[in-house]
Design an enzyme around this catalytic site. Structure first.
Site, PDB file in Angstrom:
ATOM      1  N   CYS A  78       0.854  -1.190   0.000  1.00  0.00           N
ATOM      2  CA  CYS A  78       0.000   0.000   0.000  1.00  0.00           C
ATOM      3  C   CYS A  78       0.891   1.241   0.000  1.00  0.00           C
ATOM      4  CB  CYS A  78      -0.877  -0.014   1.248  1.00  0.00           C
ATOM      5  SG  CYS A  78      -1.726   1.540   1.549  1.00  0.00           S
ATOM      6  N   CYS A  81       1.332   4.714   3.738  1.00  0.00           N
ATOM      7  CA  CYS A  81       2.271   5.015   4.839  1.00  0.00           C
ATOM      8  C   CYS A  81       3.693   4.682   4.420  1.00  0.00           C
ATOM      9  CB  CYS A  81       1.924   4.189   6.067  1.00  0.00           C
ATOM     10  SG  CYS A  81       0.321   4.532   6.741  1.00  0.00           S
ATOM     11  N   CYS A 419       0.421  23.471   2.176  1.00  0.00           N
ATOM     12  CA  CYS A 419       0.431  22.009   2.316  1.00  0.00           C
ATOM     13  C   CYS A 419       1.320  21.367   1.247  1.00  0.00           C
ATOM     14  CB  CYS A 419      -0.989  21.445   2.232  1.00  0.00           C
ATOM     15  SG  CYS A 419      -1.881  21.888   0.742  1.00  0.00           S
TER      16      CYS A 419
END
Length: 464
Positions: A78, A81, A419
């Site tokens: 994935c 993370c 951001c």
């Protein structure tokens, strides 16, 4: 070096956002999705002049920085993370270094240097999130399969894939309440034999599971997003969800119908299966009503750190008119309202503006005004002149045509919340070229384990 050739090397450092640098005799290669110190195998997939990119094939040796075991079952397949095997302190140090390097370059280009030619500003490092895991208050999970014609899955896309979906039954970015709900929905949908939506053929029923949970209130909104290709009775699913042993409380269950061809979560029709279509979250003593598609900072714990830092950088605004540009649901506007004469928020998303007005009324704030529209156009229509400006633009930064209009106001001080530090560095060059200097900078980590980071900058107009 040619496309298709396979090489091995050590990732010497990682630039934002997650661009690993591998130096070989044949040249420097950018390899994404790695950690500093890893020995990796990669294939050359892009080559343009001296710019060479490689796609990671395999991690041959772990980095000395990887001192933790993976926290979930789908790491590293994935892509969510990237850094969870690094200690949190090392993640913070790497992110701070990445931002500082980008801003140092921008200031050197803009001429803001000391007598030695070094960038001349105060860099205050990085503040971590009060909670490293289970911090996300919003998560969009996708339906699909882990491999072609495999069983139905519900979770997150496999790294580098727009099709394969990994079951996120133990995702550590969200509260356990969310993974319990995910497991319940997946089990029910498998039992019913529902199909998932195939993006290429535009057939199938299940699209997304959008979960939102107030970190401070524990209130949960469950949104099942499907096409209109079936019309089942969801009363059994509703019963099962309400029977789950949760720490928080489900306050609303919605069936959202979306027949758009694009793979985005939106609503053509929303059916309320249970409760209400909103929940509440609290930040810095203020209450916010949040609907399925409201923008809200995804880490409420770190958002308090971010807004406290911004408030400190903004300083005294008593008797001032403050412009909050790209104001979202008006969080910053409301935080400043208590110490300003008037705050005018401008935001292009109309739903966010309506939410901002409602939240201001909810908190008894009367000196905030919110305008729906593009900052570029709205600034031509607003008669008031600001004494102070707060900027919190989307990832791509400030529109190049809006930037000169903002600068023309000539306010003494601005605060820019970013951001995406690459967009910030680009915009700062324009401010530096037009009479501003960067006073101080602080990063805030809202997105632990991931490549993202927030940055707060205070700018001061130079007086000649």
């Amino acid at each position: 070096m040619k496309k298709g050739e396979i090489y091995q090397g050590i990732i010497e450092k990682v630039d934002f956002p997650n661009k690993g640098r591998v130096c070989l005799e044949e040249g420097k290669v950018t390899v994404k999705n790695g950690i500093p110190g890893q020995k990796v195998q990669f294939v050359i997939n892009k080559k343009k002049g001296k710019k060479i990119e490689g796609r990671l094939l395999e991690v041959l040796e772990k980095s000395p920085l990887e001192t933790r075991n993976p926290m979930c079952s789908i790491f590293p397949a994935c892509g969510g993370c990237m850094y969870q095997t690094m200690p949190y302190e090392e993640q913070l140090k790497m992110k701070a270094d990445q931002v500082k390097e980008l801003l140092d370059d921008a200031l050197i280009k803009g001429g803001q240097t000391d007598e030695k030619g070094c960038p001349d500003y105060i860099f205050q490092g990085i503040k971590g999130s009060p909670q490293e895991f289970a911090y996300r208050n919003k998560m969009e999970f996708s339906f699909g399969d882990e491999y072609k014609d495999g069983p139905l899955s519900l979770g997150l896309h496999k790294k580098g894939s727009t099709y394969d979906v990994l079951n996120a039954l133990d995702c550590k970015l969200v509260h356990e309440d969310m993974t319990k709900i995910l497991g319940c929905v997946l089990e029910y949908c498998r039992e019913q034999g529902f199909t998932y939506y195939h993006k290429m053929q535009h057939t199938g029923f299940l699209r997304h599971l959008l979960l939102r949970r107030g970190n401070t209130t524990g209130e949960i909104l469950v949104n099942l997003v499907t096409t209109s290709q079936e019309n089942p009775d969801f009363s059994e699913l509703t019963r099962r969800l309400l029977d789950l042993p949760l720490e928080g409380k489900i306050v609303g269950i919605l069936h959202i119908i979306n027949d758009a061809l694009s793979d985005t979560v939106r609503s053509d029709e929303t059916r309320l299966l249970y409760g209400k279509d909103y929940f509440y979250e609290e930040i810095l003593g203020l209450k916010f009503k949040i609907t399925p598609f409201s923008f809200f900072q995804p880490n409420s714990y770190a958002a308090q750190v971010l807004y406290n830092t911004a408030r400190e950088y903004i300083g005294d605004t008593r008797d001032m008119t403050v412009f909050d540009l790209y104001s979202g649901t008006g969080t910053i506007s409301q935080i400043l309202a208590e110490v300003a004469k008037e705050v005018i928020g401008v935001e292009i998303v109309e739903e966010a503006v309506e939410a901002a007005k409602e939240n201001a009324a909810l908190n008894g704030i009367t000196n905030c005004r919110f305008i729906a529209g593009d900052v570029l156009k709205v600034l031509d229509q607003v008669e008031e002149k600001p004494d102070f400006i707060v900027l919190d633009p989307p990832r791509d930064g400030i529109h190049p045509k809006a930037l000169p209009k903002i600068i023309q106001y000539g306010v003494d001080k601005l605060v820019y919340i970013s951001c995406k530090p690459t967009s910030l560095a680009r915009d700062l060059e324009m401010f530096l070229a037009n009479g501003y200097r960067v006073e101080k900078v602080c990063c805030v980590d809202q997105f632990c384990q991931t490549v993202h980071v927030e940055t707060v900058v205070r700018l001061q107009r130079k007086h000649t």
